[in-house]
Scaffold this motif. Structure first.
Motif, PDB file in Angstrom:
ATOM      1  N   ALA A  76       0.980  -1.250   0.111  1.00 34.53           N
ATOM      2  CA  ALA A  76      -0.292   0.238   0.510  1.00 34.53           C
ATOM      3  C   ALA A  76       0.882   1.201  -0.025  1.00 34.53           C
ATOM      4  O   ALA A  76       0.110   2.847   0.112  1.00 34.53           O
ATOM      5  CB  ALA A  76      -0.727   0.279   1.036  1.00 34.53           C
ATOM      6  N   GLY A  77       2.048   1.157   0.131  1.00 32.56           N
ATOM      7  CA  GLY A  77       2.778   2.325  -0.425  1.00 32.56           C
ATOM      8  C   GLY A  77       2.568   3.051  -1.543  1.00 32.56           C
ATOM      9  O   GLY A  77       2.466   2.703  -2.263  1.00 32.56           O
ATOM     10  N   GLY A  92       5.085   4.616  -3.314  1.00 33.48           N
ATOM     11  CA  GLY A  92       6.350   4.161  -3.688  1.00 33.48           C
ATOM     12  C   GLY A  92       7.105   6.057  -4.795  1.00 33.48           C
ATOM     13  O   GLY A  92       7.333   5.759  -5.716  1.00 33.48           O
ATOM     14  N   THR A  93       7.088   7.164  -3.626  1.00 34.07           N
ATOM     15  CA  THR A  93       7.921   8.385  -4.371  1.00 34.07           C
ATOM     16  C   THR A  93       8.933   8.424  -4.731  1.00 34.07           C
ATOM     17  O   THR A  93       9.343   8.639  -5.202  1.00 34.07           O
ATOM     18  CB  THR A  93       7.585   8.988  -2.923  1.00 34.07           C
ATOM     19  N   ARG A  94       9.592   7.165  -3.960  1.00 35.73           N
ATOM     20  CA  ARG A  94      11.443   7.099  -4.589  1.00 35.73           C
ATOM     21  C   ARG A  94      11.533   6.315  -6.446  1.00 35.73           C
ATOM     22  O   ARG A  94      12.205   6.450  -7.130  1.00 35.73           O
ATOM     23  CB  ARG A  94      12.067   6.342  -4.139  1.00 35.73           C
ATOM     24  N   GLU A 132       5.054  -2.938  -6.920  1.00 35.25           N
ATOM     25  CA  GLU A 132       5.351  -4.425  -6.852  1.00 35.25           C
ATOM     26  C   GLU A 132       4.688  -4.319  -7.983  1.00 35.25           C
ATOM     27  O   GLU A 132       5.241  -5.885  -8.286  1.00 35.25           O
ATOM     28  CB  GLU A 132       4.917  -4.752  -6.032  1.00 35.25           C
ATOM     29  N   GLN A 134      -5.763  -0.814   3.277  1.00 32.84           N
ATOM     30  CA  GLN A 134      -4.777  -0.007   4.333  1.00 32.84           C
ATOM     31  C   GLN A 134      -5.686   1.210   4.742  1.00 32.84           C
ATOM     32  O   GLN A 134      -5.282   2.415   5.715  1.00 32.84           O
ATOM     33  CB  GLN A 134      -2.738   0.227   4.040  1.00 32.84           C
ATOM     34  N   GLY A 181       1.993   3.794   7.196  1.00 30.70           N
ATOM     35  CA  GLY A 181       3.797   3.438   7.712  1.00 30.70           C
ATOM     36  C   GLY A 181       3.293   1.475   7.365  1.00 30.70           C
ATOM     37  O   GLY A 181       2.487   0.998   7.868  1.00 30.70           O
TER      38      GLY A 181
END
Ligand code: UTP
Length: 294
Positions: free
Chosen positions: A14-15, A17-19, A30, A107, A112
């Protein structure tokens, strides 16, 4: 007391992925292809090799492609069948987890990793479970989680995989405070998320594979935000360590962190080079690019 087997795996996806923006504006991190398949595909293969029967994806907005990827694609399969492409079709079918083997929970907000894992509590229930970070691809034989489940079968409790990193990089990772060695395992004394270089208790990073007891959920429900303002799994594990046995298993294979642009490039190149059909051609292409850039 008998050690309960690990049957379920939680995959937090659920992140934001800003990088690896801008691609992650529309494609889940993913699902970015590492050579010919999404990063998540390698991680599910690893979990299946360790005997995991149920996959719990903690997803968020814009992550619909993940559900579709682990489902039957009827039109595609019918087309492949009609064209007689049976080898491709068989490979697609073999890769698919069985009906009912995948569950998805939202999420709602990326608060986090600890919060993401907590969101899986109802689906995990009261049994030990694995967590696999899907942006970390582990290459080894036997697979990392399989080695962990074997070690877990002997000691029970909680277990994480760790790997040495250069001292200068410790502030990018969760770092462990190692205690006594017990055969292949290390007793855990503590862990800290993204420590400053001078404060790091070791250079052993938590490499993205965990076997945890369900007591972690109660701790996570009370966990306050830590490093980066996020609810950190590392902080909850630090508390769990005082209540339940906790070990680390050093991982000696290769770790590919696909969550950064250059890590992603490294993983893609490595998987292309290792591909039985395309490896030699990939090597020639990469070599020619290097020669031309001199
Ligand atoms: P990362 O910190 O690497 O992912 O978390 P991120 O937040 O997407 O990355 P950046 O820093 O913005 O680029 C490791 C895994 O945990 C998931 C991510 O999707 C990733 O697979 N995660 C992270 C969640 O599911 N929820 C969160 O709130 C945070």
């Amino acid at each position: 007391m008998a050690i309960k087997p690990v049957r379920k795996a939680v995959l937090p996806v659920a992140g934001l992925g800003t990088r690896v923006l801008p691609a992650t504006k529309v494609i889940p991190k993913e699902m970015l292809p590492v050579f010919d398949r999404p990063a998540l595909h390698y991680v599910i293969d690893e979990a299946r090799a360790a005997g995991i029967e149920h996959f719990i994806f903690v997803t968020g907005r814009n992550k619909g492609a993940i559900e579709d990827y682990f489902d039957i694609a009827y039109e595609l399969e019918a087309t492949l069948e009609a064209k007689g492409k049976t080898a491709v079709l068989d490979a697609l079918r073999a890769d698919l987890p069985g009906a009912g083997a995948c569950s998805f929970v939202r999420q709602q907000a990326p608060l986090g990793l600890g919060h993401a894992v907590w969101c899986a509590r109802e689906l995990v229930g009261g049994e030990p479970f694995a967590v696999l970070l899907p942006d970390m691809i582990m290459r080894s034989d036997p697979a990392c989680l399989a080695e962990m489940t074997q070690a877990y079968g002997e000691v029970g409790g909680n277990l994480i995989s760790v790997q040495e990193v250069p001292r200068a990089e410790v502030s990018s990772y969760g770092i462990v405070d190692p205690g006594a060695r017990k055969g292949a395992l290390i007793e855990m004394r503590g862990m800290v998320e993204k420590p400053a270089v001078q404060d790091a208790p070791s250079n052993l990073m938590i490499s993205g594979r965990y076997i945890l007891q369900p007591e972690i959920f109660g701790i996570l429900s009370r966990q306050t935000p830590g490093a980066g303002g996020e609810i950190q799994l590392t902080d909850a594990m630090q508390t769990l360590m005082g209540e339940s046995p906790f070990h680390a298993l050093p991982f000696t294979g290769e770790v590919f962190d696909t969550g950064s642009k250059t890590g992603y490039l490294r993983a893609s190149a490595a998987m292309a080079l290792a591909d039985p059909e395309h490896g030699a051609e990939a090597r020639a292409i990469l070599q020619a690019l290097l020669d031309a850039s001199r």
